[in-house]
Design an enzyme around this catalytic site. Sequence first.
Site, PDB file in Angstrom:
ATOM      1  N   ASN A 191       7.769  94.266  -7.553  1.00  0.00           N
ATOM      2  CA  ASN A 191       8.353  92.962  -7.860  1.00  0.00           C
ATOM      3  C   ASN A 191       7.912  91.904  -6.823  1.00  0.00           C
ATOM      4  O   ASN A 191       6.894  92.087  -6.162  1.00  0.00           O
ATOM      5  CB  ASN A 191       9.878  93.060  -8.009  1.00  0.00           C
TER       6      ASN A 191
ATOM      7  N   HIS B  75       4.123  92.808  -6.976  1.00  0.00           N
ATOM      8  CA  HIS B  75       3.677  94.201  -7.103  1.00  0.00           C
ATOM      9  C   HIS B  75       2.600  94.593  -6.097  1.00  0.00           C
ATOM     10  O   HIS B  75       1.613  95.243  -6.432  1.00  0.00           O
ATOM     11  CB  HIS B  75       3.163  94.457  -8.529  1.00  0.00           C
TER      12      HIS B  75
ATOM     13  N   HIS C 122       5.664 101.489 -13.963  1.00  0.00           N
ATOM     14  CA  HIS C 122       5.627 100.297 -14.813  1.00  0.00           C
ATOM     15  C   HIS C 122       5.208 100.586 -16.260  1.00  0.00           C
ATOM     16  O   HIS C 122       4.483  99.806 -16.874  1.00  0.00           O
ATOM     17  CB  HIS C 122       4.696  99.266 -14.176  1.00  0.00           C
TER      18      HIS C 122
ATOM     19  N   GLU D 144      11.969  99.599 -14.904  1.00  0.00           N
ATOM     20  CA  GLU D 144      11.359  99.964 -13.627  1.00  0.00           C
ATOM     21  C   GLU D 144      12.461 100.197 -12.601  1.00  0.00           C
ATOM     22  O   GLU D 144      13.031  99.241 -12.077  1.00  0.00           O
ATOM     23  CB  GLU D 144      10.453  98.831 -13.153  1.00  0.00           C
TER      24      GLU D 144
END
Length: 334
Positions: A65, A91, A166, A299
């Site tokens: 994130n 990410h 993911h 996630e």
Amino acid sequence: SPELLELDNGRIRARISNVGAAVTSLLVPDKNGVLADVVLGFDSLDPYLNGTSPYFGCIVGRVANRIKDGKFTLNGVQYSLGINNPPNTLHGGFKGFDKVIWEVTEYNKGKTPSITLKYYSKDGEEGFPGDVSVTARYSLPSSMELKLEMEAAPLNKATPISLAQHTYWNLAGHDSGDVLAHSIQIRGSQITPVDQISIPTGEFMQVSGTPFDFLTEGEIGDRIGQVPGGYDHNYVLDDSREVKSGLRHVAKVTDPSSFRVLNIWGDAPGVQFYTGNFLAGIVGKGGAVYGKHAGLCLETQGFPNAVNQPNFPSVIVHPGEKYMHTMLFEFSTK
Ligand SMILES: *[C@@H]1O[C@H](CO)[C@@H](O)[C@H](O)[C@H]1NC(C)=O
């Protein structure tokens, strides 16, 4: 070099790549035993390597994130990361764990097949401090289960570590259109609301009485129109959840057309619920065209931007400590 390996137990069949430790396909039976591939992906490994894949199926890290402005301070040192999602880091930066080639260190094709992948992340990679050794082990522990166990150890400096898996799920089949008719249950009573640049404000918001309330199973499409852009939010997982093999229940997804059901179990404090809002006609496996909401992601993760948000659970790991994160994807039919 890029490779694809198969885990097959006679009921479900997964393809795992050493590129990004990605699940590129997963065949699961429906009520009548008919297999469908329930994850979005590409036939070729090129898009996973060259940055055109929207993180299909991969492991993201060193920190999943967003990190606000790509900056954080640790032990008095300010670190600046790759700003790959301006003005933030997303990410892990420009070349996160999803775009690197992992080493296959174990591949066992037995009755409970497994594959272990390792990656060595160097001091300064994408701006993060210290060397980190990362391990991901995928296995099929029973006939209808896929398990992922992730571990990471900082070797010489304290560093944030927060990995996520993911995969984009579509239980009707990756090429079957959107997931708005799927129903979902998410075991979180609160979300961490975000500002205009998708960074948590630090507040916690109760989901009750809002379109984010999935404490009891509800159709994804019912209230998605009330959420600008669609769902892309971190849920704070409740403590009082059912436990299976030491993991707590995270979410349940049901597809009403195939009757496939996915229960996710895990040990992370949060889960990002994302409804594939940015998919815009990308061409995937077998020429399938993935439009908006063609898949959904769940996630499990540390909270977004936790490294800059002192009231969130810490994601800092020190040398001598180990980061561990496990999830179990349990399939069944209704
Ligand atoms: C990435 O790979 C895909 C598949 O080979 C190709 O179509 C695309 O043009 C590539 N993109 C870049 C930016 O290299």
